[in-house]
Design an enzyme around this catalytic site. Structure first.
Site, PDB file in Angstrom:
ATOM      1  N   ASP A  38       1.184  -1.165  -0.207  1.00  0.00           N
ATOM      2  CA  ASP A  38       0.185   0.282  -0.018  1.00  0.00           C
ATOM      3  C   ASP A  38       0.970   1.795   0.488  1.00  0.00           C
ATOM      4  OD1 ASP A  38      -2.544   1.697   0.940  1.00  0.00           O
ATOM      5  OD2 ASP A  38      -0.905   1.326   2.690  1.00  0.00           O
ATOM      6  N   ASP A 239      -7.595  -1.554   3.568  1.00  0.00           N
ATOM      7  CA  ASP A 239      -6.352  -2.822   3.595  1.00  0.00           C
ATOM      8  C   ASP A 239      -7.272  -3.768   3.864  1.00  0.00           C
ATOM      9  OD1 ASP A 239      -4.732  -1.112   1.837  1.00  0.00           O
ATOM     10  OD2 ASP A 239      -4.027  -0.227   3.946  1.00  0.00           O
TER      11      ASP A 239
END
Ligand code: ADP
Ligand code: MG
Length: 290
Positions: A38, A239
């Site tokens: 990420d 996430d």
């Protein structure tokens, strides 16, 4: 796997700040051949700050509308904008309606004025053209800044840009993984130009940008369907589904509780160099077993 070698390995990991939730994750980590990172809060520090505020209309109250709209959001980008307003001692207005649009921005109604803050797509969805300012927007994005557009009653009223700093260790961490023969990708909701500018700073070739929050796990799935063993590394609520689906999910210790709860491994300080250490530790542990 002998229970003793697993115990020793897990203990060594913990000493270094790599917390495996169970022996099976220490065992599984050496099989990883692909790492998805990420961007915000994982590769970068996750503390964006406003760098540019560009009003495009004559409206004294514009900044106050913008700050008031973003007060309703918990997004790090919103926090950056609200902090900017506090610094400038901007007064808030009461918000009659607020709506977060995940992956795109926010909508608010304040004093009967319709305020929109977010991506080009969000503006397009409300028939606000951004093409006239495209050169300026792109230039800011090429500097690695995230540009949010501000719409007011159907016209483009301003641009606000924020920048987030790359962690000092991210470039070296990615280099280490690549040296181990692992494919490394960035996955982010941010636009491609900003993502690419950050990727260039850390010499990362693979970038998946403009990935909507609910689509991050699809990226994991896609790679798994190609036969890859995927490690997902992230810090956000967004996430979590990807962390859950990945062969090994790794949370950043400074991240959200949801990410930490969902992940198989937590990196205490958030230094990405621990990723290659975790893989090496797993490899060594498995060698002792066979
Ligand atoms: P990420 O967390 O990976 O940066 P998100 O999917 O949360 O990505 O958001 C994608 C994009 O949507 C952001 O880069 C930004 O342009 C826009 N956005 C999201 N939340 C907000 C917000 N609160 N205010 C303005 N823009 C936002
Ligand atoms: Mg993040």
């Amino acid at each position: 796997a002998t229970p003793t070698s697993i115990m020793v390995g897990t203990g060594k990991g913990a000493e270094r700040g790599i917390l495996f939730k169970g022996g099976e994750f220490l065992e599984g980590t050496h099989k990883i051949d692909t790492v998805l990172l990420d961007k915000t809060g994982t590769i970068t520090k996750g503390k964006p700050e406003v760098t540019d505020w560009i009003p495009l209309v004559e409206e004294d109250q514009l900044l106050s509308y913008l700050i008031s709209a973003e007060r309703g959001s918990e997004h790090p980008l919103a926090n950056a904008i609200v902090a900017y307003g506090e610094e400038k001692e901007i007064e808030y207005k009461e918000t009659d309606h607020f709506e977060a649009v995940p992956g795109h921005g926010v909508k608010a109604t304040i004093n009967n004025e319709n305020i929109l803050v977010g991506t080009r797509k969000l503006m397009e969805q409300h028939s606000i053209s951004t093409s006239e300012k495209e050169t300026q927007i792109s230039a800011l994005e090429s500097e690695g800044k995230t540009v949010m557009l501000v719409g007011m009653n159907g016209t483009l009223a301003g641009l606000i840009a924020v920048a987030d700093t790359v962690k000092e260790t991210s470039k070296e961490a990615i280099h280490q993984l690549k040296q181990m023969g692992i494919d490394v990708y960035m996955v982010t909701g941010d636009n491609i130009r900003t993502a690419q500018a950050i990727a260039d700073q850390i010499e990362l070739e693979g970038v998946f940008a403009e990935v909507l929050p609910e689509d991050k796990s699809d990226k994991v799935k896609q790679l798994q369907d190609e036969g890859k063993r995927v490690m997902m590394v992230g810090d956000g609520i967004n996430d979590a589904p990807a962390l859950a689906l990945a062969d090994i999910g790794v949370a950043i210790g400074t991240g959200t509780d949801v990410a930490i709860e969902t992940a198989d491994v937590t990196l205490v300080g958030g230094d990405l160099q621990l990723l290659s250490k975790a893989i090496l530790l797993s490899q060594k542990t498995m060698k002792n077993i066979r």
